[in-house]
Every structure is written in C-alpha cells, then in structure tokens.
Design a protein around this motif. Sequence first.
Motif, short mmCIF file in Angstrom:
data_model
loop_
_atom_site.label_atom_id
_atom_site.label_comp_id
_atom_site.label_asym_id
_atom_site.label_seq_id
_atom_site.Cartn_x
_atom_site.Cartn_y
_atom_site.Cartn_z
N CYS A 140 71.76 35.72 82.07
CA CYS A 140 70.45 35.13 81.74
C CYS A 140 69.89 34.37 82.93
CB CYS A 140 70.57 34.23 80.53
SG CYS A 140 71.19 35.09 79.07
N ASN A 189 63.30 37.24 80.54
CA ASN A 189 64.08 36.46 79.57
C ASN A 189 65.07 35.51 80.24
OD1 ASN A 189 62.95 37.74 77.21
ND2 ASN A 189 64.06 39.57 77.87
N THR A 238 67.18 40.09 75.55
CA THR A 238 66.40 39.26 74.62
C THR A 238 67.30 38.26 73.89
OG1 THR A 238 66.61 40.94 72.89
CG2 THR A 238 64.60 40.99 74.25
N TYR A 289 60.61 29.41 74.77
CA TYR A 289 60.95 30.81 74.50
C TYR A 289 60.22 31.28 73.29
CZ TYR A 289 64.52 31.72 77.96
OH TYR A 289 65.17 31.98 79.12
#
Length: 144
Positions: free
Chosen positions: A43, A48, A79, A144
Amino acid sequence: MQFTSLAALIAAAAALATSTVATKVTWDSVYDNRKGDLNTVACSDGKNGLITKGYTTFGSLPDFPYIGGASAVTGWNSTGCATCWKLTYKDKSIEILAIDHADEGFNISQEAMLELAGTDGVNAGEIDADEIKLTNIQCGIQDY
C-alpha cells in the motif's frame, strides 16, 4: 426415529451456519519500526496507496503500531489498502490498519499481537481471532 435424527441434523447445520469462522493472525516485528518506509509495502503509492495520502513512514500512520498485512490487500495498489479491521481474541479486541499483503488472515506488529493475545500469542507466533471489517475512520484514516 428418522424424524428426530433429521431434526437434529438440521439444528446442527443451522448452528454451524451462524458460527463465526476465525482467521489466522501472525506477527512480524518489521511493522513495529516507527521509521519503516511505506515504499516497502503493498500500500505504498498508486491511487490506493498511503504515500499519495501524505503518509511516509509506519510511524506517520494514525493507528501505528496497530498495522500490518491483511489478505484483503491482494497486492500493490489494492482496494484493500488502508482498510480497518477489528480483531478479537478471547475477550480482547484491537483495530488493525491494513498496509500490506498477507497470504492468509493477518500479519500484524509484535506490539499489536502483545495487546491482542499477550505473551502467549507472541510465543506461539500464531493465533486464531475473529475479524470484522470497520470503516477506515475507525483506524484514523479519513481520506479514503
């Protein structure tokens, strides 16, 4: 006699259908490093990624050291990045921010494992805990 056996079988199947399935939780001290670089996890950047949201190190994350890998993170820019999870072991619960991929269940910081399962969990290296997905805000991630 057959009716009683069928009723018992149906009751047992219903109990199994409503029971919670535990998930595997392991730990890795790499997630305890406050200076750990987010470029080293799944990440990192991308749409994302956490770096694109202004975070740079593990310690810059609002839920540090309650971070780690989750199987919900399928790879780079997933995601599943920055999803928040509640893990419950016996009578203790913690929230974990998913920042990396785990092949199965969760791979969290040693400090988070200590909080969740004590030294027994750390010494065992692995526990089974119940998981519930939370909102990102519950782990301090609001963008987010």
